[in-house]
Design a protein around this motif. Structure first.
Motif, PDB file in Angstrom:
ATOM      1  N   UNK A   1     -28.805-132.778 -39.607  1.00 52.27           N
ATOM      2  CA  UNK A   1     -29.226-132.194 -40.673  1.00 52.27           C
ATOM      3  C   UNK A   1     -29.391-130.631 -40.523  1.00 52.27           C
ATOM      4  N   UNK A   2     -30.328-130.236 -39.675  1.00 56.41           N
ATOM      5  CA  UNK A   2     -30.885-129.103 -39.035  1.00 56.41           C
ATOM      6  C   UNK A   2     -29.867-128.211 -38.765  1.00 56.41           C
ATOM      7  N   UNK A   3     -29.034-129.157 -37.684  1.00 59.51           N
ATOM      8  CA  UNK A   3     -27.929-128.337 -36.761  1.00 59.51           C
ATOM      9  C   UNK A   3     -26.615-128.536 -36.945  1.00 59.51           C
ATOM     10  N   UNK A   4     -26.465-128.817 -38.247  1.00 63.63           N
ATOM     11  CA  UNK A   4     -25.251-128.588 -39.083  1.00 63.63           C
ATOM     12  C   UNK A   4     -24.761-127.608 -39.769  1.00 63.63           C
ATOM     13  N   UNK A   5     -23.576-126.750 -38.977  1.00 66.51           N
ATOM     14  CA  UNK A   5     -22.636-126.230 -39.345  1.00 66.51           C
ATOM     15  C   UNK A   5     -21.867-126.111 -39.849  1.00 66.51           C
ATOM     16  N   UNK A   6     -20.983-127.317 -39.128  1.00 69.83           N
ATOM     17  CA  UNK A   6     -19.609-126.705 -39.615  1.00 69.83           C
ATOM     18  C   UNK A   6     -19.064-126.813 -41.223  1.00 69.83           C
ATOM     19  N   UNK A   7     -20.008-126.961 -42.199  1.00 71.68           N
ATOM     20  CA  UNK A   7     -19.611-126.825 -43.338  1.00 71.68           C
ATOM     21  C   UNK A   7     -19.372-125.316 -44.089  1.00 71.68           C
ATOM     22  N   UNK A   8     -20.123-124.650 -43.242  1.00 70.19           N
ATOM     23  CA  UNK A   8     -20.069-123.188 -43.567  1.00 70.19           C
ATOM     24  C   UNK A   8     -19.348-122.572 -42.720  1.00 70.19           C
ATOM     25  N   UNK A   9     -18.323-123.420 -41.405  1.00 71.99           N
ATOM     26  CA  UNK A   9     -17.910-122.360 -40.800  1.00 71.99           C
ATOM     27  C   UNK A   9     -16.525-121.914 -41.640  1.00 71.99           C
ATOM     28  N   UNK A  10     -15.699-122.524 -42.845  1.00 72.42           N
ATOM     29  CA  UNK A  10     -14.421-121.846 -42.705  1.00 72.42           C
ATOM     30  C   UNK A  10     -14.749-120.701 -43.518  1.00 72.42           C
ATOM     31  N   UNK A  11     -15.679-120.321 -44.052  1.00 74.70           N
ATOM     32  CA  UNK A  11     -15.883-119.653 -45.646  1.00 74.70           C
ATOM     33  C   UNK A  11     -17.525-118.408 -44.300  1.00 74.70           C
TER      34      UNK A  11
ATOM     35  N   UNK B   1     -25.535-123.531 -49.999  1.00 78.46           N
ATOM     36  CA  UNK B   1     -25.075-123.428 -51.523  1.00 78.46           C
ATOM     37  C   UNK B   1     -23.393-123.100 -51.412  1.00 78.46           C
ATOM     38  N   UNK B   2     -22.914-121.915 -50.347  1.00 78.46           N
ATOM     39  CA  UNK B   2     -21.769-121.241 -50.268  1.00 78.46           C
ATOM     40  C   UNK B   2     -20.921-122.154 -50.135  1.00 78.46           C
ATOM     41  N   UNK B   3     -21.329-122.971 -49.590  1.00 77.63           N
ATOM     42  CA  UNK B   3     -19.931-124.445 -48.864  1.00 77.63           C
ATOM     43  C   UNK B   3     -19.895-125.609 -50.094  1.00 77.63           C
ATOM     44  N   UNK B   4     -20.262-125.321 -50.843  1.00 73.66           N
ATOM     45  CA  UNK B   4     -19.907-126.165 -52.226  1.00 73.66           C
ATOM     46  C   UNK B   4     -19.243-125.540 -52.696  1.00 73.66           C
TER      47      UNK B   4
ATOM     48  N   UNK C   1     -19.894-135.624 -40.330  1.00 76.56           N
ATOM     49  CA  UNK C   1     -19.158-134.481 -40.310  1.00 76.56           C
ATOM     50  C   UNK C   1     -19.429-133.118 -39.219  1.00 76.56           C
ATOM     51  N   UNK C   2     -19.869-134.038 -38.250  1.00 79.31           N
ATOM     52  CA  UNK C   2     -20.695-133.462 -36.703  1.00 79.31           C
ATOM     53  C   UNK C   2     -19.926-133.441 -36.214  1.00 79.31           C
ATOM     54  N   UNK C   3     -19.781-135.163 -36.233  1.00 80.63           N
ATOM     55  CA  UNK C   3     -18.926-135.648 -35.129  1.00 80.63           C
ATOM     56  C   UNK C   3     -17.670-136.298 -35.162  1.00 80.63           C
ATOM     57  N   UNK C   4     -17.782-137.490 -35.701  1.00 79.59           N
ATOM     58  CA  UNK C   4     -16.378-138.206 -36.023  1.00 79.59           C
ATOM     59  C   UNK C   4     -15.048-137.667 -36.652  1.00 79.59           C
ATOM     60  N   UNK C   5     -15.650-136.918 -37.880  1.00 74.70           N
ATOM     61  CA  UNK C   5     -14.300-136.279 -38.380  1.00 74.70           C
ATOM     62  C   UNK C   5     -13.641-134.798 -37.559  1.00 74.70           C
ATOM     63  N   UNK C   6     -15.015-133.908 -36.540  1.00 75.84           N
ATOM     64  CA  UNK C   6     -14.462-133.594 -35.833  1.00 75.84           C
ATOM     65  C   UNK C   6     -13.510-133.305 -34.874  1.00 75.84           C
ATOM     66  N   UNK C   7     -13.728-134.406 -34.381  1.00 75.92           N
ATOM     67  CA  UNK C   7     -13.261-134.576 -32.662  1.00 75.92           C
ATOM     68  C   UNK C   7     -12.126-135.956 -33.273  1.00 75.92           C
TER      69      UNK C   7
END
Length: 252
Positions: A36-46, A141-144, A201-207
């Motif tokens: 959770x501390x290093x999760x950024x994939x959700x922010x990448x598109x925006x 919250x910008x991700x949401x 979100x950070x490992x399974x789906x991106x790979x």
């Protein structure tokens, strides 16, 4: 504060600080929080959509993560050295109260500690955390918001700049505030949510999407790194989720 516990008459250093958890199972929630501390994939598109030169994103991401990693390491190291195993779930409480001895640190509520208190320091930290929250909450919250604005089933209902979009944003913020007020021990809930969704979100789906899009096998070294990531993610999804649920149930 580290100088204060060094003068305790009943000090047991091996109990105050542990180089390794008593059980590998205890690493589950810890690794989940790291997800959770290093999760950024959700922010990448925006973030990429707002960049003047999106091709510079990989360099920006590596630089930012390196700086954040170093800051986290220093803060966590200093905090654990100062308060060890009696660190409170709310760091403001650890800064505001201090136990008189080791027995008091591990056996009495922090509000009954007689080693001294610093209410002013706690108030200062609360203000700083509020400022940090005011800066970080909109980014998270910008991700949401961005998801509602781009998801094909909702984008027509909440177009950017519309009254419906503003109402949606207010509702999301209100929900976040309500969760913060209702949940008494947010760190346990945070660990559970990160244990479930972090690995996905950070490992399974991106790979998975990476292999589907590229359709080529990576180099041997890269594949080994990916397998190691999958092992850590699987451990977090299973053991981390189980231990987080146990902590929540046990806390009640």
């Amino acid at each position: 504060d580290a100088q204060r516990w060094q003068t305790w008459p009943d000090l047991e250093p091996e109990k105050l600080h542990k180089a390794w958890p008593s059980s590998p199972m205890n690493l589950g929630p810890v690794v989940a929080i790291l997800f959770g501390s290093f999760s950024v994939n959700g922010n990448v598109p925006s973030v990429m959509c707002e960049m003047k030169d999106p091709m510079q994103f990989p360099l920006a991401l590596k630089t930012a993560m390196g700086m954040v990693g170093m800051i986290y390491l220093m803060v966590m190291g200093a905090g654990y050295y100062g308060y060890g195993e009696f660190t409170q779930s709310d760091i403001v409480d650890s800064l505001s109260y201090f136990p008189a001895n080791q027995f008091q640190a591990f056996n009495e509520p922090f509000r009954k500690w007689t080693g001294g208190s610093a209410a002013v320091l706690g108030n200062v930290m609360s203000v700083l955390l509020l400022v940090k929250l005011a800066i970080g909450l909109p980014l998270n919250l910008m991700v949401v918001f961005y998801s509602f604005q781009t998801f094909r089933y909702t984008k027509d209902y909440v177009p950017a700049g519309s009254a419906a979009n503003k109402l949606m944003r207010l509702a999301v913020v209100a929900l976040a505030v309500v969760v913060g007020l209702v949940v008494t021990n947010f760190s346990q809930l945070f660990a559970l949510v990160c244990a479930i969704f972090g690995p996905l979100l950070q490992t399974f789906l991106p790979l998975f999407f990476s292999y589907r899009i590229r359709r080529v096998r990576s180099m041997c070294l890269r594949q080994c790194v990916h397998y190691a990531m999958l092992v850590v993610a699987g451990f977090t999804l299973t053991i981390g989720t189980y231990e987080s649920v146990v902590d929540i149930v046990g806390g009640h």
